[in-house]
Design a protein around this motif. Sequence first.
Motif, short mmCIF file in Angstrom:
data_model
loop_
_atom_site.label_atom_id
_atom_site.label_comp_id
_atom_site.label_asym_id
_atom_site.label_seq_id
_atom_site.Cartn_x
_atom_site.Cartn_y
_atom_site.Cartn_z
N GLY A 38 0.81 -1.21 0.00
CA GLY A 38 0.00 0.00 0.00
C GLY A 38 0.84 1.26 0.00
O GLY A 38 0.34 2.36 -0.21
N VAL A 39 2.14 1.13 0.24
CA VAL A 39 3.12 2.21 0.12
C VAL A 39 4.37 1.61 -0.52
O VAL A 39 4.57 0.40 -0.49
N LEU A 71 -0.06 -1.02 -4.86
CA LEU A 71 -0.02 0.23 -5.60
C LEU A 71 1.22 0.22 -6.51
O LEU A 71 2.28 0.74 -6.16
N GLY A 73 1.73 1.74 -9.35
CA GLY A 73 2.13 3.08 -9.80
C GLY A 73 3.04 3.78 -8.81
O GLY A 73 4.03 4.40 -9.19
N ASP A 74 2.73 3.66 -7.52
CA ASP A 74 3.56 4.27 -6.49
C ASP A 74 4.95 3.63 -6.45
O ASP A 74 5.96 4.31 -6.28
N LYS A 77 6.88 4.95 -9.42
CA LYS A 77 7.32 6.33 -9.17
C LYS A 77 8.57 6.34 -8.30
O LYS A 77 9.52 7.07 -8.56
N ASP A 104 -3.46 -4.10 -9.29
CA ASP A 104 -3.24 -2.73 -8.84
C ASP A 104 -4.54 -2.17 -8.28
O ASP A 104 -5.61 -2.45 -8.80
N GLN A 105 -4.42 -1.37 -7.24
CA GLN A 105 -5.59 -0.81 -6.59
C GLN A 105 -5.68 0.69 -6.79
O GLN A 105 -5.74 1.47 -5.84
N SER A 107 -3.56 2.99 -8.60
CA SER A 107 -2.42 3.91 -8.55
C SER A 107 -1.97 4.37 -9.94
O SER A 107 -0.97 5.06 -10.04
N ASN A 108 -2.69 4.00 -10.98
CA ASN A 108 -2.44 4.43 -12.35
C ASN A 108 -1.00 4.15 -12.82
O ASN A 108 -0.27 5.08 -13.19
N PRO A 109 -0.58 2.89 -12.82
CA PRO A 109 0.78 2.58 -13.25
C PRO A 109 1.05 2.89 -14.72
O PRO A 109 2.19 3.16 -15.10
#
Length: 170
Positions: A38-39, A71, A73-74, A77, A104-105, A107-109
């Motif tokens: 989640g992080v 996540l 996308g996170d 990043k 993915d939940q 996070s727009n990867p």
Amino acid sequence: SMRATDINPSRLERAKRELIDLIQMLQGDRIGITGFAGVAFVHCPLTSDYRMARLFVSQLDPSIVPVQGTLIGDALKRAVQSLSKASSASSQGKAIILITDGEDQGSNPVAVAKEAAKDGIKIFAIGIGSAEGAPIPSADGGFKKGRDGAMVLTRLGESTLQELATLTGG
């Protein structure tokens, strides 16, 4: 979800084995490890000390991430930031090897992958899991259940991983 056992002995253990195999093939390249759920966090900064990198891989466990979830996308990043900080304009072959079940939940990867491609970063995606899926083991025994009380199944999100790789030339 990486504790699911649709891949023997578990998704996480298979991912760790894949990372160890990758590290053993490296010759002079730097490697960094970004853990995520989640992080996302830098678990091992970019290094050419492969023994240290293997030690960090052996310590990967869902319990070290305080927030559950996925996540991607996170994570991407954070990996892009690490590469950007530690690379120069003349750096060649910047790549992210993403090892995940691909779920993915929100996070727009894909948006992150497009930005990575602009920076010359390729994403190579390794999907760990099966299309059939498996229940997610719970820390207290049994399996994770949704709000409706039904057992939660986790499945390989292959299409997302293919799109990330394709967008970046990975």
